[in-house]
Enzyme design. Structure first.
Site, short mmCIF file in Angstrom:
data_model
loop_
_atom_site.label_atom_id
_atom_site.label_comp_id
_atom_site.label_asym_id
_atom_site.label_seq_id
_atom_site.Cartn_x
_atom_site.Cartn_y
_atom_site.Cartn_z
N ARG A 324 53.10 38.30 37.81
CA ARG A 324 51.69 38.07 37.39
C ARG A 324 51.41 38.52 35.99
O ARG A 324 50.45 37.91 35.08
CB ARG A 324 50.64 38.55 38.42
CG ARG A 324 49.35 38.44 38.33
CD ARG A 324 48.56 39.08 39.23
NE ARG A 324 48.53 37.98 40.47
CZ ARG A 324 47.47 37.30 40.76
NH1 ARG A 324 46.46 36.90 39.93
NH2 ARG A 324 47.45 36.41 41.81
N GLU A 727 39.75 42.03 40.93
CA GLU A 727 40.58 42.53 39.96
C GLU A 727 40.19 42.01 38.50
O GLU A 727 40.41 42.74 37.66
CB GLU A 727 42.11 42.13 40.18
CG GLU A 727 42.64 42.66 41.40
CD GLU A 727 43.85 41.59 41.88
OE1 GLU A 727 43.62 40.73 42.35
OE2 GLU A 727 45.07 42.03 41.58
#
Lengths: 778, 492
Positions: A324, A727
């Site tokens: 990520r 997030e």
């Protein structure tokens, strides 16, 4: 019937889109919300405390003497690796995470044994009496140590696009640098905790403060050597998670269950704050080596980036985390050619893990660092350089090959924030201030957020729910998502209430439980609502469809003329209480319960070939931060922050704003005051709030303006066209770091301040000195 | 002699005969009473999740203060009303602070919320507060929230805490005062036996006698440090003598000459007097610990335990404070700077205890500045703390007292820099150089998790420069946050 997928749905919604309080808010404020340690203890409950070798960092265990522990008052038993009937591993991935050390200490703080005692106090005292001798080895502590030793927990990985070597050779200008990004402790207010209650036939009920009940269940099955079906894991709520209870809750649940198995009594574990901070993993820290080729206007031609992640002693979730980081090493910028490489380095420290953003923040911060470098070297405003590199219609392909379809949203958000924050007027004001002031310097930055939504492990993008309609018209709601404060239960309840046309008080929310919804994924990747609300909606809709079919026949009307609202069912021209319809349906032997399921569409990512679509969509946002730095001491104040963030069409604006503000402040802490300090022996020195400083109320900018972007709705068919919000807001805080960089850059035009994250006073002073030094640092 | 402790709980007196010397209020609530609304977040008084309110009569008025239950000894609530999060809603209706927190979305995971509720409850009942954001952020500096980012909590406080108190506690305040008066007495408290006890003498004489008999006992004032010996170091402290009931030992007397601070006067009780001595001193006090820590922690205790980074000693040393100690009937006075002998070692004999501290008023020709540098602004321990008192003849420095914390094993004066400053002119920065250089010889700081030695040294120099710049009337603002009530005192 397709209302939730219709971007214009909203007019007749009673709960969805409303700023309703968190479902537990009333219980939070009266102290009646129950966390693991508050559950009424069954009679005979024992207490478990993990024991460790306080002096040892790394090495083979030479001897262990637990006689003084066993002799201590109140002690019932001591458990070691030998007492584990099954598999001694609580890893969420490829293994390597012993529940109890087996012959070797892998990091300072590794659990070696567990003390079971009549009281927690007795167990704590006894745990310090063990005598463990270890043959010390020199530990690998820093990422640089690990690079030198060339030890990784997982293979290296890379994305490549175009011809980066040619790009770098032919670019008009090239810049490069090295940048360190610190890790972060989760500091959930409720520490790790579990209560295990043994049952018949090897059964074990475990209350665990976990984001991933199914994983705890599966791990316990292996550790206890029982079938998964014998283990039930339940969690009503966590006192915060932030990723720190995605895999890191496994070990404590395992110890509680092992103790319960050994003693045949209920056993509870709750970590001391120091143990929690020493023993559990954190956000990965990184060394980033970057090179960028660009032209005179600041437009990027090519990026070459090496991401060195400190993973700690085991793989844990580092595969996905560092992937990520790579997926977000573009921030919002188009790289015509790119080589993005990553190394997952093994160190003899706690195993770094998921943390809100899951590697994304580090990748994005590295990208912003490059942009700042370009802007400063060219004497351009960083915002201009940012905008010149944004994805657009023609330049929309990411380094991993997924097109950025919604680039217009990115442009619109930044344009609006640029205007609303009066960026250019304030740029002038900052320039004026810095010309007048020699000690205090101001900085300003406006940075974008683009965050990919979906688990990059495809199979995790699924969820289940269980909805019961009872014959009194009340509804019991259960799903696989866990509540850690983010308001998931509330959002899902709103969706179900509107789908069944009941008032919210009729929806009884129940604890997440592996016996109600099996084989769930973790509540992570911001996906909780996207997945679970859709699964719950599907369950509610199935029940509703059955009721409609039944009512159409019973009341002899067109199914299209049946509607549910306010606990009533409108059938043609008359209204019947839902309870009456439910009773009648039950008598007619209609099933009033359903297990709903949902799997996200469109995800096609293939890691081996590094191709396909890893994300269903992106969430966008932007933040503008203004800071003042004291160049004599390195102290810093965030004066003002403006945020505009995209949540699609919000399910609950108040909860979404809460996620945005909370995520931003958490990100700000990561980049400013939160410093993890390991000594040269590999021991964490900042393992309590006295030494590890998360933001307090006065650190929040006094002028803090947060707004939701007026979105036409998520172009993807998500629940009521909302977007995930857990997030992405963490990365809004990049604006604070870039603003500090901007303030320091004013000390010497043309030079990139050598500032690492977190920008503590000391880090800021290091940069100040370098900026004032006569010679540029090597 | 009383062999119990007595406190008020939910309107009723509670009398306990079994109180362990190290039992905490948090354990009492959660393990004995079963009141699990109060949470443990850190066990060291830093996160505030365990905040409860103690009601006591101060100057005839019922005053509620927030305290950290995790490090407060159970015996220390003797004579107080103990209020927890479960007690606030009355007749099924939420308290105004609860209502505001709920409706303004001030909770997410909810684990810190009980503590915030109780801090706000004490703010709700506080007297003489000014409705502004800073009042609230000061009040909440000891409550950590990891979810919300604080904005909605601060809004809830502004929304609910600044009207006249109108809750079940204000309605029954007269009864509460009366009930408290009934449980307060002037008897010595002693629970246990000669080997293990919790004692709380009511007079200095009683303390002298008891401590003389048990010089191995642990003296406890606010327990904001001793509490950690218990919760973190797991120390057995079989004999605990709490000083909080000793009549007169908590005195704060301000005169033209200075402020006399009794050994058990809390930081909270001395905050106003310190701010009157110098704005910087008031600001320093405000940044020591948190509201909870200042409500319990005492200036005397902060000195007596001899921490090298305790924030008050450097400032008090620079101001020329003197310390008063007593052993049995004999007492002595010494300059505070001489009390700190070495790391963890003070000039205090067995059986001897601190009774008070005197802080002299600044002369009109003196300027005082102090600066605390820490990673986080509020509720942090300083990396470097510098305090400076310059005595001036016009713009020439005739005497300098400089003390630093975080630069040596004890809070210590900078002898070399002080000497080098004599004769220096505030108008001529070139005369400051020798003092700045002398600091390098005055201290050899260490590196730790708060800061490196190099940063400490360079910051010490920067703080000296700042003090001189400010004293000379710098034309520009040179600190990020100005303390309350500060003025350009160059004219003075």
């Amino acid at each position: 019937m397709t209302a939730p997928l219709d971007p214009h749905a909203g007019a007749d919604l009673r709960h969805v889109r409303k700023s309703l309080p968190h479902d537990s808010a009333g219980k939070h404020v009266t102290g009646t919300a129950v966390y693991i340690d508050d559950i009424l203890e069954p009679i005979g409950t024992l207490h478990v405390v993990p024991g460790w070798a306080r002096e040892a960092v790394r090495g083979r265990i030479r001897s262990m003497d637990f006689d003084p522990v066993r002799a201590a008052p109140g002690v019932v038993a001591v458990l070691t690796a030998e007492d584990i009937p099954g598999h001694n591993d609580c890893s969420p991935s490829i293994g390597g995470d012993p529940v109890l050390a087996d012959g070797e200490i892998l990091f300072h703080g590794q659990v070696v044994f567990a003390v079971i005692a009549e009281t927690r106090a007795a167990a704590r005292k006894a745990a310090r009496l063990a005598r463990i001798e270890v043959e010390p080895q020199t530990p690998i502590v820093s990422v640089e140590d690990a690079i030198a030793a060339d030890i990784t927990v997982l293979p290296d990985y890379q994305f490549r696009r175009g011809s980066p070597e040619t790009g770098m050779a032919t670019a008009e200008r090239c810049l490069s640098g090295v940048f360190h990004i610190g890790g972060q402790e989760h500091f959930y207010l409720e520490g790790q905790a579990a209560l295990a209650v043994p049952g018949e036939d090897g059964a074990m009920l475990v209350h665990s403060s976990t984001q991933h009940p199914s994983e705890v269940q599966h791990i316990l099955g292996k550790v206890l050597a029982v079938p998964d079906a014998a283990v039930t894991v339940e969690v009503r709520r966590m006192g915060g998670g932030f990723g720190g209870k995605e895999s890191q809750a496994n070990q404590w649940a395992a110890l509680a269950a092992l103790a319960a198995r050994a003693t045949k009594r209920p056993c509870k574990i709750r970590l001391d704050r120091d143990d929690d901070m020493i023993m559990t993993g954190k956000r990965h820290d990184f060394r980033v080596e970057w090179s960028v080729g660009h032209n005179e206007t600041g437009r990027i031609r090519v990026v070459d980036m090496d991401l060195f992640a400190r993973c700690g002693y085991s793989a844990d979730l580092s595969l996905g985390v560092v992937d990520r980081t790579m997926f977000h090493a573009d921030s919002s910028y188009f790289y015509p050619d790119a080589a993005i490489r990553s190394r997952r380095l093994r160190t003899d420290t706690c195993s770094n893990t998921a943390f809100r953003g899951f590697g994304g923040p580090q990748g994005m911060l590295a990208a912003e660092r490059m942009i700042d470098a370009i802007a400063i070297s060219l004497g351009l405003d960083p915002l201009e350089v940012r905008k010149r590199n944004f994805y657009d219609e023609a330049r929309n392909l990411t380094p991993y090959g997924m097109p950025v379809e919604e680039w217009r949203t990115l442009h619109a958000i930044v344009a609006q924030l640029e205007k609303d924050s009066t960026y250019w007027d304030r740029r002038e004001a900052v320039r004026g201030y810095n010309a007048r002031n020699h000690v205090l310097k101001k900085g300003l930055a406006l940075t974008p957020v683009k965050f990919g939504i979906s688990f990059t492990l495809k199979h995790l993008n699924q969820a289940g729910a269980l909805v019961h309609l009872y014959t009194d018209g009340s509804v019991q709601l259960n799903h696989g998502g866990t509540e850690m404060g983010q308001g998931l239960y509330q959002k899902v309840a709103q969706v179900v209430a509107d789908e069944l046309g009941v008032t919210l008080d009729k929806v009884h929310i129940t604890a997440t439980n592996t016996s109600k919804v099996p084989n769930t994924g973790p509540t992570a990747a911001s996906s909780g609502t996207d997945l679970n609300a859709m699964a719950a909606l599907n369950a509610a809709r199935t029940i509703k469809d059955r009721l409609i079919a039944f009512a159409a026949e019973r009341y002899q009307c067109d199914p299209k003329q049946i509607a549910f609202h306010d606990n009533r069912v409108r059938v043609g021209s008359r209204e019947v209480p839902l309870a009456e319809v439910a009773r009648a349906a039950h008598l007619a032997r209609i099933h009033l319960s359903d297990a709903g399921f949902y799997a996200s569409p469109k995800i096609t990512w293939d890691r081996d070939s590094a191709s396909g679509r890893p994300f269903l969509y992106f969430a966008y946002g932007a933040a503008c931060a203004e800071v003042t730095v004291d160049t004599m001491t390195g102290e810093m104040v965030v004066d003002r922050v403006d945020i505009l963030h995209d949540v699609g069409k919000s399910l609950n604006p108040a909860i979404d704003i809460g996620q945005i503000e909370g995520g931003f402040v958490q990100g700000m802490g990561w980049l400013t005051t939160e410093e993890l300090v390991w000594d040269e022996h590999g021991r964490l020195r900042t393992h309590a709030p006295s030494t590890y400083k998360i933001p307090t109320a006065s650190d929040v900018p006094e002028d803090f303006r947060v707004a939701l972007y007026d979105s036409p709705g998520n172009p993807e068919e998500t629940i009521y066209r909302s977007k995930a919000v857990g997030e992405p807001p963490v990365m809004l805080a990049n604006a604070v770091f870039c603003a500090i960089t901007d303030a320091l850059a004013s000390l010497r035009p043309g030079r990139l301040p050598p500032l690492d994250a977190p920008a503590t006073p000391e880090a800021i002073m290091r940069a100040v000195h370098a900026m004032k030094a006569q010679e540029a640092p090597a | 002699m009383r062999e119990t402790i007595r406190f008020l709980r939910r309107g009723k007196p509670v009398e306990l005969i079994d109180v362990g010397p190290t039992e905490t209020v948090l354990d009492y609530l959660r393990l004995r009473e079963g009141s699990t609304g109060t949470k443990e977040g850190c066990g060291e008084g830093d996160c505030g999740a365990c905040t409860v309110a103690l009601g006591r009569i101060v100057d005839g008025r019922l005053v509620y203060q927030p305290v950290n239950a995790c490090i407060l000894l159970l015996g220390m609530i003797d004579g107080a009303e103990l209020v927890t999060v479960e007690d606030l809603a009355a007749d099924g209706r939420l308290h105004p602070v609860q209502l505001a927190l709920r409706d303004l979305h001030g909770s997410q995971c909810g684990f810190c919320t009980s503590g915030f509720v109780m801090s706000l409850f004490t703010l709700y009942h506080a007297h003489g507060k000014e409705k502004r954001r800073k009042t609230v952020t000061d009040w909440l500096a000891g409550n950590l929230c990891r979810c919300t980012g604080y904005r909605p909590i601060v809004d809830a406080a502004l929304d609910s805490c600044f009207d006249a108190a109108d809750d079940s506690f204000s309605w029954r305040a007269a009864e509460t005062r009366e009930a408290l008066r009934r449980i307060v007495d002037s008897r010595d408290v002693f629970i246990g036996d000669g080997d293990e006890f919790f004692a709380a003498p009511a007079s200095v004489e009683g303390l002298g006698a008891l401590y003389g008999e048990h010089p191995d006992a642990t003296l406890v004032a606010g327990a904001t440090d001793v509490g950690l010996w218990i919760t973190k170091a797991l120390m057995d402290l079989p004999k605990v003598i709490w000083l909080g009931r000793i009549a007169g030992l908590d005195r704060v007397e301000q005169s033209a000459a200075g402020v006399l601070i009794g050994a058990t006067a809390t930081f909270a009780a001395t905050e106003a007097a310190m701010a009157r001595l110098a704005p910087d001193l008031g600001e320093l006090w405000r940044r020591i610990g948190s509201k909870q820590v200042r409500a319990s922690g005492t200036v005397g205790g902060n000195i007596a335990n001899g921490s090298p980074i305790g924030d008050s000693p450097p400032a008090l040393i620079a101001l020329g404070a003197t310390l008063e100690l007593q052993k049995g009937d004999a007492s002595r006075t010494l300059d505070l700077e001489h009390y700190f002998l070495d790391y963890g070692r003070q000039d205090r004999a067995a059986g001897e205890f601190v009774t008070g501290l005197f802080v002299p008023t600044l002369d009109p020709n003196q300027v005082f500045r102090c600066y605390k540098v820490s990673k986080r602004f509020d509720q942090d321990i300083s990396a470097v703390m510098g305090a400076f008192r310059f005595t001036l003849a016009d713009t020439t420095i005739t005497e300098a007292r400089i003390a630093f914390g975080g630069m040596a094993a004890t809070p210590r004066r900078a002898a070399g820099a002080e000497t080098a400053l004599i004769g220096a002119s505030l108008d001529d920065p070139s005369t400051w150089g020798p003092a700045m250089r002398a600091l390098t010889a005055d201290y050899r700081p260490i590196s730790d998790m708060r800061a490196s030695a190099d940063y400490r040294m360079e910051t010490a120099r920067a703080l000296l420069a700042k003090a001189l710049m400010e004293a000379s009337g710098a034309p520009e603002q040179i600190r990020l946050r100005q303390p309350e009530g500060s003025v350009d005192d160059r004219a003075a």
